[in-house]
Design a protein around this motif. Structure first.
Motif, PDB file in Angstrom:
ATOM      1  N   UNK A   1       0.436  -1.666   0.176  1.00 23.41           N
ATOM      2  CA  UNK A   1       0.218  -0.043  -0.161  1.00 23.41           C
ATOM      3  C   UNK A   1       0.613   1.061   0.046  1.00 23.41           C
ATOM      4  N   UNK A   2       2.109   1.015   0.703  1.00 22.02           N
ATOM      5  CA  UNK A   2       3.078   2.438   0.463  1.00 22.02           C
ATOM      6  C   UNK A   2       3.092   2.579  -0.623  1.00 22.02           C
TER       7      UNK A   2
ATOM      8  N   UNK B   1       1.019   6.243  -7.070  1.00 27.74           N
ATOM      9  CA  UNK B   1       0.427   7.649  -7.266  1.00 27.74           C
ATOM     10  C   UNK B   1       0.638   8.913  -7.575  1.00 27.74           C
ATOM     11  N   UNK B   2       1.417   9.070  -6.279  1.00 30.36           N
ATOM     12  CA  UNK B   2       1.810  10.595  -6.042  1.00 30.36           C
ATOM     13  C   UNK B   2       2.576  11.279  -6.542  1.00 30.36           C
ATOM     14  N   UNK B   3       3.522  10.278  -7.686  1.00 32.92           N
ATOM     15  CA  UNK B   3       3.955  10.900  -8.709  1.00 32.92           C
ATOM     16  C   UNK B   3       3.121  10.784 -10.080  1.00 32.92           C
TER      17      UNK B   3
ATOM     18  N   UNK C   1      -2.017   5.475 -15.893  1.00 34.16           N
ATOM     19  CA  UNK C   1      -1.793   5.969 -14.235  1.00 34.16           C
ATOM     20  C   UNK C   1      -0.679   4.822 -14.124  1.00 34.16           C
ATOM     21  N   UNK C   2       0.617   4.948 -12.898  1.00 38.11           N
ATOM     22  CA  UNK C   2       1.747   4.045 -13.168  1.00 38.11           C
ATOM     23  C   UNK C   2       1.412   2.722 -12.362  1.00 38.11           C
ATOM     24  N   UNK C   3       1.790   1.962 -12.665  1.00 38.26           N
ATOM     25  CA  UNK C   3       1.217   0.315 -12.463  1.00 38.26           C
ATOM     26  C   UNK C   3       0.954   0.025 -11.172  1.00 38.26           C
ATOM     27  N   UNK C   4       0.143  -0.620 -10.548  1.00 38.53           N
ATOM     28  CA  UNK C   4       0.719  -0.680  -9.188  1.00 38.53           C
ATOM     29  C   UNK C   4       0.823  -1.483  -8.344  1.00 38.53           C
ATOM     30  N   UNK C   5       1.192  -2.577  -7.963  1.00 39.25           N
ATOM     31  CA  UNK C   5       1.418  -3.363  -7.198  1.00 39.25           C
ATOM     32  C   UNK C   5      -0.172  -4.307  -7.093  1.00 39.25           C
TER      33      UNK C   5
END
Length: 301
Positions: free
Chosen positions: A67-68, A74-76, A84-88
């Motif tokens: 989550x961190x 997301x902030x970048x 949007x940036x790929x999320x884990x």
């Protein structure tokens, strides 16, 4: 043979219901057994019953890290960007919620000691009252424990354990009709003593176990193995499968299948080791005295 002994043992033996919920929403539950040792609310059970809680702690740490990382990504993100940036993604089988139910509502544990190598756990019940137990256990004198002795074990196998997770309260609820759980005793004899060659890393204990002619069943882990007087002989922790060396051939759907046959035997932490660990943790308990009268026993503090 064990009717009176079972009546005695049932007074201080309780079910432990373990419930978990995973990322994908799956709710699972299982059952073990524990022994209430004394009026102070100290209990004895199998160390492996805490494995799911250890995994829960590890999984929650992983979830927090993911989550961190996702929050930083997301902030970048560039404002107005098409992507949007790929999320884990979280592992769907990571545990998000965990619960122990110690044989009654409002009971929790404190001062927990778990020795996973020996497979023993000691803990103190918070919220316990001495009048919750009519009779406390007496432990068998280890010097009198010999192979060939008639023994019995009990616990809560074959139970239909089912719990639900309440999103509002973030807690588990045992379904109607599950309780009370029925005891299931199975008898046998003390066949052999099993001494592992290595000493335990923690406490430097001799890892001594009792082998029984009958297997321990799922739901009996952490439960008492006791003699005809209802005195604690050992604590059930494992079932071993000994090859018999017989290989009969059976026919299934026109095919010959070789079937390996095994003898299933129970393994319990020896009473001598149980008592040694409890003494080292300054937990009071009752032991058979030298007299044949059951009322006479020594309190070790």
């Amino acid at each position: 043979m064990f009717a009176k002994a079972c009546e005695r043992v049932y007074k201080f033996t309780r079910p432990l219901i373990i419930s978990t919920r995973t990322v994908d929403g799956t709710v699972s539950s299982s059952c073990g057994t524990f022994i209430i040792i004394n009026p102070e609310g100290w209990i004895l059970t199998a160390g492996h019953l805490f494995d799911s809680f250890v995994k829960y702690q590890q999984d929650m740490k992983k979830i927090k890290e993911v989550e961190e990382i996702n929050a930083r990504k997301a902030s970048m993100a560039v404002p107005g960007a098409m992507t949007l940036p790929d999320t884990i993604q979280l592992d769907p089988k990571w545990i998000t919620n965990h619960s122990f139910w110690w044989g009654g509502d409002g009971l929790r544990i404190t001062s927990v000691y778990v020795n996973r190598e020996i497979d023993i756990a000691l803990a103190k019940l918070d919220g316990f009252r001495p009048d919750m137990v009519q009779e406390y256990p007496i432990f068998r004198d280890p010097d009198t424990m010999r192979p060939g002795t008639s023994i019995c074990r009990t616990g809560f196998p074959f139970a239909n354990i089912a719990t639900d997770f309440d999103e509002g309260s973030k807690s588990f609820r045992i379904r109607n009709g599950v309780l009370p759980l029925p005891f299931f005793p199975n008898d046998g004899i003390h066949t052999r003593n099993v001494l592992k060659q290595n000493k335990s890393k923690e406490g430097n204990y001799d890892m001594l176990y009792v082998e029984t002619s009958t297997p321990g069943l799922k739901g009996q882990s952490g439960g008492p193995i006791f003699d005809t007087n209802g005195h604690i002989y050992a604590m059930q922790v494992q079932t071993n499968h000994i090859p018999l060396g017989f290989h009969p051939i059976s026919e299934y759907d026109g095919k010959s299948i070789v079937e390996n046959q095994f003898l299933n035997v129970g393994i319990g932490v020896h009473g001598k080791l149980l008592q040694q660990i409890m003494r080292d943790h300054h937990i009071s308990f009752k032991v058979e005295g030298d007299s044949s009268e059951e009322e006479q026993y020594i309190i070790n503090e």
